[in-house]
Design a protein around this motif. Structure first.
Motif, PDB file in Angstrom:
ATOM      1  N   THR A 263      40.019  49.097  89.608  1.00 18.06           N
ATOM      2  CA  THR A 263      40.466  48.819  91.110  1.00 18.06           C
ATOM      3  C   THR A 263      40.257  47.470  91.419  1.00 18.06           C
ATOM      4  OG1 THR A 263      40.263  51.322  91.339  1.00 18.06           O
ATOM      5  CG2 THR A 263      40.221  49.769  93.497  1.00 18.06           C
ATOM      6  N   MET A 264      39.140  46.645  91.330  1.00 15.96           N
ATOM      7  CA  MET A 264      38.815  45.518  91.674  1.00 15.96           C
ATOM      8  C   MET A 264      39.500  44.742  90.821  1.00 15.96           C
ATOM      9  SD  MET A 264      34.780  45.724  92.631  1.00 15.96           S
ATOM     10  CE  MET A 264      34.260  47.037  91.407  1.00 15.96           C
ATOM     11  N   ALA A 265      39.719  44.761  89.723  1.00 14.66           N
ATOM     12  CA  ALA A 265      40.452  43.680  88.875  1.00 14.66           C
ATOM     13  C   ALA A 265      41.952  43.609  89.451  1.00 14.66           C
ATOM     14  CB  ALA A 265      40.564  44.056  87.208  1.00 14.66           C
ATOM     15  N   ALA A 266      42.362  44.822  89.605  1.00 20.62           N
ATOM     16  CA  ALA A 266      44.024  44.885  90.199  1.00 20.62           C
ATOM     17  C   ALA A 266      43.902  44.161  91.464  1.00 20.62           C
ATOM     18  CB  ALA A 266      44.393  46.177  90.186  1.00 20.62           C
ATOM     19  N   ALA A 267      43.083  44.488  92.257  1.00 20.70           N
ATOM     20  CA  ALA A 267      42.951  43.368  93.450  1.00 20.70           C
ATOM     21  C   ALA A 267      42.714  42.096  93.422  1.00 20.70           C
ATOM     22  CB  ALA A 267      41.816  43.977  94.403  1.00 20.70           C
ATOM     23  N   VAL A 268      41.995  41.683  92.498  1.00 20.82           N
ATOM     24  CA  VAL A 268      41.741  40.290  92.280  1.00 20.82           C
ATOM     25  C   VAL A 268      42.871  39.638  91.617  1.00 20.82           C
ATOM     26  CG1 VAL A 268      40.308  38.447  91.046  1.00 20.82           C
ATOM     27  CG2 VAL A 268      39.250  40.527  92.108  1.00 20.82           C
ATOM     28  N   GLY A 269      43.350  40.072  90.324  1.00 26.83           N
ATOM     29  CA  GLY A 269      44.454  39.466  89.611  1.00 26.83           C
ATOM     30  C   GLY A 269      43.739  38.805  88.506  1.00 26.83           C
ATOM     31  N   PRO A 270      44.720  38.006  87.772  1.00 26.57           N
ATOM     32  CA  PRO A 270      44.218  37.356  86.466  1.00 26.57           C
ATOM     33  C   PRO A 270      42.750  36.526  86.575  1.00 26.57           C
ATOM     34  CG  PRO A 270      46.621  36.971  86.954  1.00 26.57           C
ATOM     35  CD  PRO A 270      46.087  37.466  88.125  1.00 26.57           C
ATOM     36  N   THR A 271      42.275  36.182  87.707  1.00 31.16           N
ATOM     37  CA  THR A 271      41.200  35.414  87.751  1.00 31.16           C
ATOM     38  C   THR A 271      39.932  36.365  87.524  1.00 31.16           C
ATOM     39  OG1 THR A 271      41.935  34.156  89.630  1.00 31.16           O
ATOM     40  CG2 THR A 271      39.581  34.234  89.655  1.00 31.16           C
ATOM     41  N   SER A 272      40.310  37.454  87.236  1.00 27.85           N
ATOM     42  CA  SER A 272      38.917  38.417  86.867  1.00 27.85           C
ATOM     43  C   SER A 272      38.741  38.546  85.396  1.00 27.85           C
ATOM     44  CB  SER A 272      39.225  39.844  87.415  1.00 27.85           C
ATOM     45  OG  SER A 272      40.646  40.540  86.888  1.00 27.85           O
ATOM     46  N   LEU A 273      39.857  37.991  84.801  1.00 26.06           N
ATOM     47  CA  LEU A 273      39.709  38.228  83.198  1.00 26.06           C
ATOM     48  C   LEU A 273      38.549  37.350  82.944  1.00 26.06           C
ATOM     49  CD1 LEU A 273      43.415  37.060  82.245  1.00 26.06           C
ATOM     50  CD2 LEU A 273      42.121  39.352  81.665  1.00 26.06           C
ATOM     51  N   GLY A 274      37.583  37.983  81.868  1.00 26.64           N
ATOM     52  CA  GLY A 274      36.486  37.498  81.461  1.00 26.64           C
ATOM     53  C   GLY A 274      35.237  37.801  82.252  1.00 26.64           C
ATOM     54  N   VAL A 275      35.389  38.330  83.361  1.00 33.72           N
ATOM     55  CA  VAL A 275      34.135  38.853  84.041  1.00 33.72           C
ATOM     56  C   VAL A 275      33.536  40.178  83.315  1.00 33.72           C
ATOM     57  CG1 VAL A 275      33.300  40.017  86.285  1.00 33.72           C
ATOM     58  CG2 VAL A 275      35.174  38.368  86.453  1.00 33.72           C
ATOM     59  N   ASN A 276      32.163  39.973  83.076  1.00 36.18           N
ATOM     60  CA  ASN A 276      31.357  41.157  82.661  1.00 36.18           C
ATOM     61  C   ASN A 276      30.511  41.801  83.491  1.00 36.18           C
ATOM     62  OD1 ASN A 276      31.123  40.868  79.143  1.00 36.18           O
ATOM     63  ND2 ASN A 276      32.056  38.918  80.122  1.00 36.18           N
ATOM     64  N   THR A 277      30.306  42.996  83.102  1.00 38.04           N
ATOM     65  CA  THR A 277      29.888  43.930  84.114  1.00 38.04           C
ATOM     66  C   THR A 277      29.435  45.055  83.706  1.00 38.04           C
ATOM     67  OG1 THR A 277      30.431  45.044  86.299  1.00 38.04           O
ATOM     68  CG2 THR A 277      32.129  44.970  84.844  1.00 38.04           C
ATOM     69  N   GLY A 278      28.410  45.853  84.303  1.00 38.31           N
ATOM     70  CA  GLY A 278      27.840  47.243  84.045  1.00 38.31           C
ATOM     71  C   GLY A 278      29.015  48.105  84.469  1.00 38.31           C
ATOM     72  N   LEU A 279      29.190  49.040  83.671  1.00 34.52           N
ATOM     73  CA  LEU A 279      30.297  50.077  84.316  1.00 34.52           C
ATOM     74  C   LEU A 279      29.615  51.264  84.117  1.00 34.52           C
ATOM     75  CD1 LEU A 279      33.111  49.248  81.460  1.00 34.52           C
ATOM     76  CD2 LEU A 279      33.299  48.912  83.811  1.00 34.52           C
ATOM     77  N   ARG A 280      30.073  52.234  85.337  1.00 34.00           N
ATOM     78  CA  ARG A 280      29.485  53.424  85.473  1.00 34.00           C
ATOM     79  C   ARG A 280      30.376  54.538  84.562  1.00 34.00           C
ATOM     80  NH1 ARG A 280      27.766  52.540  91.683  1.00 34.00           N
ATOM     81  NH2 ARG A 280      26.524  50.815  91.507  1.00 34.00           N
ATOM     82  N   TYR A 281      31.499  54.212  84.520  1.00 31.84           N
ATOM     83  CA  TYR A 281      32.444  55.297  84.031  1.00 31.84           C
ATOM     84  C   TYR A 281      33.690  54.536  83.593  1.00 31.84           C
ATOM     85  CZ  TYR A 281      36.432  58.162  83.339  1.00 31.84           C
ATOM     86  OH  TYR A 281      37.718  58.863  82.849  1.00 31.84           O
ATOM     87  N   HIS A 282      34.477  54.902  82.344  1.00 34.48           N
ATOM     88  CA  HIS A 282      35.457  54.426  81.827  1.00 34.48           C
ATOM     89  C   HIS A 282      36.285  55.200  81.278  1.00 34.48           C
ATOM     90  CE1 HIS A 282      38.401  51.451  80.099  1.00 34.48           C
ATOM     91  NE2 HIS A 282      38.263  50.913  81.104  1.00 34.48           N
ATOM     92  N   TYR A 283      37.621  55.436  81.523  1.00 32.75           N
ATOM     93  CA  TYR A 283      38.665  56.348  81.087  1.00 32.75           C
ATOM     94  C   TYR A 283      38.736  56.348  79.384  1.00 32.75           C
ATOM     95  CZ  TYR A 283      41.789  52.115  80.688  1.00 32.75           C
ATOM     96  OH  TYR A 283      42.446  51.156  80.106  1.00 32.75           O
ATOM     97  N   SER A 284      38.253  55.206  78.805  1.00 37.17           N
ATOM     98  CA  SER A 284      38.404  54.974  77.127  1.00 37.17           C
ATOM     99  C   SER A 284      37.178  55.929  76.564  1.00 37.17           C
ATOM    100  CB  SER A 284      38.406  53.519  77.019  1.00 37.17           C
ATOM    101  OG  SER A 284      37.146  52.819  77.038  1.00 37.17           O
ATOM    102  N   ILE A 285      36.360  56.291  77.145  1.00 35.38           N
ATOM    103  CA  ILE A 285      35.208  56.944  76.607  1.00 35.38           C
ATOM    104  C   ILE A 285      35.729  58.128  75.767  1.00 35.38           C
ATOM    105  CG2 ILE A 285      32.875  58.200  76.926  1.00 35.38           C
ATOM    106  CD1 ILE A 285      32.690  56.584  79.814  1.00 35.38           C
ATOM    107  N   ASP A 286      35.444  58.072  74.699  1.00 36.97           N
ATOM    108  CA  ASP A 286      35.903  59.087  73.747  1.00 36.97           C
ATOM    109  C   ASP A 286      34.940  60.420  73.307  1.00 36.97           C
ATOM    110  OD1 ASP A 286      38.064  60.203  71.890  1.00 36.97           O
ATOM    111  OD2 ASP A 286      37.338  59.353  70.088  1.00 36.97           O
ATOM    112  N   ASN A 287      35.402  61.402  74.406  1.00 37.01           N
ATOM    113  CA  ASN A 287      35.002  62.664  74.210  1.00 37.01           C
ATOM    114  C   ASN A 287      36.027  63.896  74.673  1.00 37.01           C
ATOM    115  OD1 ASN A 287      34.219  63.142  77.165  1.00 37.01           O
ATOM    116  ND2 ASN A 287      32.605  61.737  76.739  1.00 37.01           N
ATOM    117  N   ALA A 288      35.582  64.788  74.566  1.00 39.17           N
ATOM    118  CA  ALA A 288      36.715  66.086  74.865  1.00 39.17           C
ATOM    119  C   ALA A 288      36.885  66.131  76.250  1.00 39.17           C
ATOM    120  CB  ALA A 288      36.421  67.569  74.009  1.00 39.17           C
ATOM    121  N   ALA A 289      35.636  66.238  77.011  1.00 39.09           N
ATOM    122  CA  ALA A 289      35.523  66.291  78.428  1.00 39.09           C
ATOM    123  C   ALA A 289      36.391  65.205  79.135  1.00 39.09           C
ATOM    124  CB  ALA A 289      34.175  66.375  78.763  1.00 39.09           C
ATOM    125  N   ASN A 290      36.141  63.868  78.624  1.00 37.96           N
ATOM    126  CA  ASN A 290      37.008  62.665  79.193  1.00 37.96           C
ATOM    127  C   ASN A 290      38.421  63.107  79.246  1.00 37.96           C
ATOM    128  OD1 ASN A 290      36.591  60.623  81.079  1.00 37.96           O
ATOM    129  ND2 ASN A 290      37.029  59.211  78.985  1.00 37.96           N
TER     130      ASN A 290
END
Length: 398
Positions: A263-290
């Motif tokens: 959400t924040m990266a979309a609001a910022v645009g390409p300038t956000s590329l390369g920013v590193n951060t803690g994540l609380r959730y991500h859609y790519s987490i690979d388990n059945a529930a997700n």
């Protein structure tokens, strides 16, 4: 009947009605027509960017149950706290007076802490899925408040490890003038200094600041090799946009405990590329529930779920499942059950609610903003490291 007797009887009725209106709702046993949830989130203000994501996540949690719990329809009422504690208290009080069986929210830690005073006093269960201030979950805190997401301490620990592993020697800090982020930065600064990392500058812009140009200029002229952002929401969006105008990240590593998501990266645009951060959730987490959650979210909203949506869904699903298992309308039983619960099928992996402070024990994710390829957004997060909970949580202290 004399006037005094008439007046006295009327007064008794008024007092009785008032008392019922103010009484704690903790031990209601009668099955109501609806299960009422009061949601207090930011739909405007610095964190308004994330509030709608939370609302969508909760909606999926309700939908997957057929809109019911304990055999009655779920009635979800939303209020905007404007990312301010005073409106948050007013809105939570209103929702409780309207019969909410529980309160969900808020988004900012200041609002959440303010609401906690009300829910504790009124003995109303309080579910927190995004606010990270460590003071929210402490031993001996509120019996009625539970956090199912990261706390600030675990995110700061991940950021510190990243700075060490990246080999950063000199850091400049930009910290929102907000108690939770100030407290977090003091801990990071102390630990970083002890590990040989030099702090070459620090600034504390006002919460909701709109002009970072002077700060960006100071950072650009410094010899810092890393910039730690203790910011989130619209604050981090504004900073990164203005930093991009001078290519600040070209010679400096930009990172933070929770500095970005889709959400924040979309609001910022390409300038956000390369920013590193803690994540609380991500859609790519690979388990059945997700995978199940992501599919449902895409079907309903036509997009992949962002961080705040995933956390809101996970916490609300966990809570509703626990309430269902009690088979009871006694709120005290809900609280006791949740305080001793484990969610094996969390979208982030196993989570265990710690009874001593009502903080969920869980793994931690660290990621980077990268260029996405379909069906991912154009700017997406890539998980680069997973921290085991043993590295992120210290034992409860009485």
């Amino acid at each position: 009947m004399d006037k005094f007797t008439t007046w006295f009887k009327k007064s008794v009725v008024v007092v009785a009605i008032t008392t019922v209106g103010l009484a704690p709702l903790g031990h209601a046993q009668t099955k109501p027509d609806k299960f009422k949830i009061g949601g207090v989130i930011s739909l405007s203000g610095p964190y308004g960017l994330l509030g709608e994501d939370m609302r969508k996540g909760v909606q999926i949690a309700i939908d997957e149950r057929g809109g019911k719990v304990l055999g009655v329809p779920i009635d979800m009422a939303w209020e905007d706290d404007e990312t301010k504690p005073q409106p948050a208290v007013q809105k939570a009080t209103k929702l409780i007076s309207e019969g909410s069986h529980m309160i969900f929210g808020a988004l900012s830690s200041a609002s959440t802490l303010a609401i906690m005073n009300i829910t504790k006093q009124r003995k109303i269960p309080h579910l927190i899925t995004i606010s990270a201030d460590d003071k929210i979950t402490v031993p001996g805190g509120s019996r009625y408040a539970f956090r199912t997401s990261n706390n600030l301490d675990m995110e700061n620990r991940m950021a510190l490890v990243y700075a060490q592993e990246k080999g950063l020697k000199k850091i400049y800090a930009v910290t929102a003038d907000y108690q939770a982020t100030r407290d977090g930065w003091e801990w990071v600064k102390k630990e970083a200094t002890q590990k040989g990392i030099k702090i070459v500058g620090e600034d504390f812009p006002a919460f909701g600041n709109r002009d970072y140009s002077s700060i960006v200029d100071k950072i650009a002229k410094s010899d810092a090799d890393g910039v730690i952002l203790m910011l989130t929401g619209s604050d981090v969006v504004t900073f990164l946009k203005q930093a991009g105008q001078v290519n600040l990240s070209k010679g400096k590593v930009v990172f933070g405990p929770v500095a970005a998501d889709e959400t924040m990266a979309a609001a910022v645009g390409p300038t956000s590329l390369g920013v590193n951060t803690g994540l609380r959730y991500h859609y790519s987490i690979d388990n059945a529930a997700n995978r199940k959650f992501v599919e449902a979210y895409q079907k309903k909203f036509g997009a992949l779920p962002p961080m705040a949506a995933g956390e809101a869904y996970d916490g609300m699903s966990w809570w509703l499942d626990t309430v269902e298992k009690t088979g009871s309308w006694d709120k005290e039983k809900w609280v006791d059950a949740f305080a001793n619960s484990t969610r094996e099928n969390s979208v982030e992996g196993k989570k265990t609610m710690r009874a001593c402070d009502h903080q969920a024990l869980q793994v931690g994710f660290w990621g980077e903003v990268v260029q996405g390829t379909a069906p991912a957004p154009a700017l997406t997060m890539k998980i680069t490291k997973v921290f085991p909970e043993s590295k992120l949580f210290t034992a409860c202290k009485s």
